[in-house]
Motif scaffolding. Structure first.
Motif, short mmCIF file in Angstrom:
data_model
loop_
_atom_site.label_atom_id
_atom_site.label_comp_id
_atom_site.label_asym_id
_atom_site.label_seq_id
_atom_site.Cartn_x
_atom_site.Cartn_y
_atom_site.Cartn_z
N ALA A 46 0.85 -1.20 0.00
CA ALA A 46 0.00 0.00 0.00
C ALA A 46 0.88 1.24 0.00
O ALA A 46 1.97 1.24 0.59
N TYR A 47 0.38 2.28 -0.67
CA TYR A 47 1.09 3.55 -0.76
C TYR A 47 0.13 4.68 -0.39
O TYR A 47 -1.08 4.56 -0.58
N LEU A 48 0.68 5.79 0.08
CA LEU A 48 -0.13 6.96 0.40
C LEU A 48 0.77 8.14 0.72
O LEU A 48 1.99 8.01 0.79
N LYS A 49 0.15 9.27 0.92
CA LYS A 49 0.87 10.49 1.30
C LYS A 49 0.28 10.97 2.63
O LYS A 49 -0.94 11.02 2.78
N ILE A 50 1.15 11.31 3.58
CA ILE A 50 0.71 11.86 4.87
C ILE A 50 1.16 13.31 4.95
O ILE A 50 2.35 13.60 4.80
N ASP A 51 0.21 14.20 5.16
CA ASP A 51 0.50 15.62 5.37
C ASP A 51 0.38 15.91 6.85
O ASP A 51 -0.67 15.70 7.45
N ASN A 52 1.47 16.39 7.44
CA ASN A 52 1.48 16.80 8.84
C ASN A 52 1.24 18.31 8.88
O ASN A 52 2.13 19.09 8.58
N THR A 54 0.56 20.05 11.52
CA THR A 54 0.80 20.57 12.86
C THR A 54 2.09 21.38 12.88
O THR A 54 2.84 21.41 11.91
N LYS A 55 2.37 21.99 14.02
CA LYS A 55 3.59 22.78 14.20
C LYS A 55 4.70 21.96 14.88
O LYS A 55 5.67 22.52 15.37
N ARG A 56 4.52 20.63 14.90
CA ARG A 56 5.55 19.77 15.48
C ARG A 56 5.59 18.45 14.71
O ARG A 56 4.65 18.12 13.99
N GLN A 57 6.67 17.73 14.87
CA GLN A 57 6.79 16.47 14.17
C GLN A 57 5.79 15.45 14.71
O GLN A 57 5.40 15.52 15.87
N VAL A 58 5.40 14.52 13.85
CA VAL A 58 4.60 13.38 14.27
C VAL A 58 5.36 12.13 13.86
O VAL A 58 6.15 12.14 12.92
N ILE A 59 5.12 11.05 14.60
CA ILE A 59 5.87 9.82 14.35
C ILE A 59 4.89 8.66 14.16
O ILE A 59 4.17 8.28 15.09
N VAL A 92 9.29 9.42 10.92
CA VAL A 92 9.17 10.77 11.47
C VAL A 92 8.73 11.70 10.34
O VAL A 92 9.36 11.74 9.28
N ILE A 93 7.66 12.44 10.59
CA ILE A 93 7.15 13.40 9.62
C ILE A 93 7.28 14.78 10.26
O ILE A 93 6.56 15.11 11.21
N PRO A 94 8.23 15.59 9.77
CA PRO A 94 8.46 16.91 10.38
C PRO A 94 7.22 17.79 10.33
O PRO A 94 6.31 17.58 9.51
N ALA A 95 7.21 18.80 11.18
CA ALA A 95 6.10 19.76 11.23
C ALA A 95 5.91 20.42 9.87
O ALA A 95 6.88 20.68 9.16
N GLN A 96 4.65 20.65 9.53
CA GLN A 96 4.29 21.37 8.31
C GLN A 96 4.94 20.76 7.07
O GLN A 96 5.42 21.47 6.19
N SER A 97 4.96 19.43 6.99
CA SER A 97 5.55 18.78 5.82
C SER A 97 4.77 17.52 5.47
O SER A 97 3.80 17.16 6.13
N SER A 98 5.22 16.87 4.41
CA SER A 98 4.55 15.66 3.90
C SER A 98 5.56 14.52 3.80
O SER A 98 6.76 14.75 3.71
N PHE A 99 5.02 13.32 3.81
CA PHE A 99 5.85 12.12 3.62
C PHE A 99 5.13 11.20 2.65
O PHE A 99 3.96 10.91 2.84
N MET A 100 5.85 10.77 1.61
CA MET A 100 5.27 9.89 0.60
C MET A 100 5.68 8.44 0.81
O MET A 100 6.87 8.15 0.96
N PHE A 101 4.72 7.57 0.84
CA PHE A 101 4.94 6.14 0.78
C PHE A 101 4.72 5.80 -0.69
O PHE A 101 3.59 5.96 -1.20
#
Length: 149
Positions: A46-52, A54-59, A92-101
């Motif tokens: 499975a693939y997807l994109k996560i947009d964070n 928030t003003k802090r990283q999420v894990i 780890v997805i930094p604040a105000q950023s995206s991570f692509m699977f």
């Protein structure tokens, strides 16, 4: 007097920790899809994109599904000229950023499938973050050919 003191202390603590809480609305998931299984296979991806937002990283620490017996976070690595998949403990997805699977990178391995996944179906996932936040995702199953269109 004692009640007032504890009430004040509780209010102060809540004002400190409340801004740190995260809601699922602060994390947006887009472009989710599951690859259709090839005949005889008991695994998929499975693939997807996560947009964070928030003003802090999420894990991201794990993924669950009632539709799939086992889901693991993996990545591809090159080792001695060979590409291999390896499990990942967290992303780890930094604040105000995206991570692509995405293909060739991080992805969710769907293992132990009891029946084939075919185009037109959907798979439900629950993304679990280190702070306890959970995000529900519905990912349509796509044919392998759709990745190359």
């Amino acid at each position: 007097m004692l009640v007032r003191r504890y009430s004040t202390l509780f209010t102060m603590l809540m004002s400190i920790f409340l801004p740190m809480t995260l809601s699922a609305m602060d994390i947006r998931v887009t472009d989710a899809y599951v690859r259709e299984t090839i005949p005889g296979a008991s695994n998929s991806v499975a693939y997807l994109k996560i947009d964070n937002e928030t003003k802090r990283q999420v894990i991201l620490v794990s993924v669950r599904s009632n539709d799939v017996p086992k889901v693991k976070i993996h990545t591809h690595v090159h080792h001695n000229g060979v590409m291999a998949m390896r499990p990942v403990k967290e992303v780890v997805i930094p604040a105000q950023s995206s991570f692509m699977f995405k293909p060739g990178g991080h992805h969710f391995m769907l293992m132990g499938l009891q029946k084939p996944l075919t185009s037109g179906e959907a798979v439900q996932f629950q993304l679990q973050f280190k702070d306890g936040t959970e995000v529900d995702v519905t990912a349509p199953v796509q044919s392998i050919a759709a990745e190359f269109e």
